[in-house]
Scaffold this active site. Structure first.
Site, short mmCIF file in Angstrom:
data_model
loop_
_atom_site.label_atom_id
_atom_site.label_comp_id
_atom_site.label_asym_id
_atom_site.label_seq_id
_atom_site.Cartn_x
_atom_site.Cartn_y
_atom_site.Cartn_z
N HIS A 37 44.19 37.57 42.51
CA HIS A 37 43.91 38.28 43.76
C HIS A 37 45.03 38.05 44.78
CE1 HIS A 37 39.60 37.57 42.34
NE2 HIS A 37 39.64 38.87 42.48
N LEU A 150 45.23 45.19 36.71
CA LEU A 150 45.11 45.96 35.47
C LEU A 150 44.31 45.24 34.39
CD1 LEU A 150 48.58 47.70 35.29
CD2 LEU A 150 46.35 48.75 35.76
N LEU A 186 43.37 35.67 34.22
CA LEU A 186 42.63 35.10 35.35
C LEU A 186 41.45 36.01 35.67
CD1 LEU A 186 45.43 33.84 37.78
CD2 LEU A 186 44.31 32.67 35.89
#
Ligand code: PAF
Length: 284
Positions: A37, A150, A186
């Site tokens: 993020h 993605l 992640l």
């Protein structure tokens, strides 16, 4: 960093930036922020003057038996990370701010075709929930650009089709998946994994990489898909799907398709992980 919770406050803040001629980038999230993020926020900064992040655990995209209640909510840690990443505005609305009449009563944005298979089939209604909340966030913030990871490849195609079909005036940026050194993508859901499960979970990306190599070697897609599911089962996963697809339409890959994506979803214990790999086959 400004921290706002009401739509009108956010609109006033954006109007102020607009009056100064500044460009706005949006990074929508559900919080429990990890390095993936933060990479989105940092990439957003290269596309715009002002970065707006949202944290909203969107009830409309969770199925009845899914992890809405247990989804990790870590607002104080998230604020520290966003401040360090120089995010300008954080918007954390309540569910009633976004869905004043309840999400079951809300107008639904439903994106045909690309929503139907894979995660759309395994999680009925999920992409309607995603498209609806993202459409709302686009209308609230009216960003010049919005960034998505993605890892959620199908989600990115759903949002891209929504933007094209509804003529929404913004550009989308898909940012490559960030991974641990082991290769594990992640994900906020990695936090559900025990150490042993996390160790085994690396088999997901390893199997995707194995499948990509087999495709480059000319093996037929259907044989690779079955062998990959067996590999995942042997590694301790319960596969949901493992599919070799046209990268643009997500239809099953045809022999003359060259731009491909391999999509995978599988459970390790109770945790459902997804990952994918994009590849281009050379013409023979
Ligand atoms: O990818 C996510 O975190 C969510 O699906 C999104 C795009 C923030 C919509 O709730």
């Amino acid at each position: 960093m400004q921290h706002l919770t009401h739509i009108q406050q956010l609109r006033d803040s954006i109007a102020n930036y607009r009056q100064q001629g500044l460009r706005i980038a949006l990074v929508p999230t559900m919080g429990n922020l990890h390095a993936g993020h933060i990479h989105l926020v940092e990439t957003a900064r290269t596309h715009a003057d002002i970065v707006v992040s949202t944290i909203f655990v969107n009830p409309m995209q969770f199925g009845k038996n899914e992890d809405l209640d247990s989804y990790p909510r870590t607002l104080e840690q998230d604020k520290v990370k966003l401040t360090a990443a120089h995010c300008d505005v954080l918007f954390t609305p309540t569910a009633s701010e976004i869905y004043p009449t309840g999400h079951d009563n809300n107008t639904v944005v439903s994106v045909p075709q690309v929503s139907s298979r894979y995660c759309g089939a395994s999680r009925p209604g999920h992409f309607d929930g995603v498209a609806t909340v993202v459409c709302k966030l686009f209308n609230i913030v009216q960003p010049d650009t919005a960034l998505f990871g993605l890892k959620d490849y199908q989600q990115f195609l759903v949002i891209s089709k929504m933007v094209a079909d509804l003529c929404l005036p913004l550009t989308l940026v898909g940012v490559p998946t960030q991974r641990e050194a082991s290769g594990l993508a992640l994900s906020s859901r990695n936090g559900y994994l025990s150490d042993k499960e996390k160790h085994s979970a690396v088999a997901l990306i390893e199997t995707l990489r194995w499948a990509a190599t087999a495709l480059h070697a000319g093996e037929p897609a259907s044989a690779i898909e079955s062998a990959a599911s067996e590999r995942l089962s042997r590694a301790g996963f319960t596969p949901d799907y493992f599919a070799i697809c046209n990268a643009r339409t997500l239809a099953p890959a045809q022999h003359d398709d060259r731009d491909l994506v391999i999509l995978a979803a599988a459970y390790i214990g109770k945790t459902r992980l997804i990952d994918n790999i994009q590849l281009q086959l050379s013409h023979t």
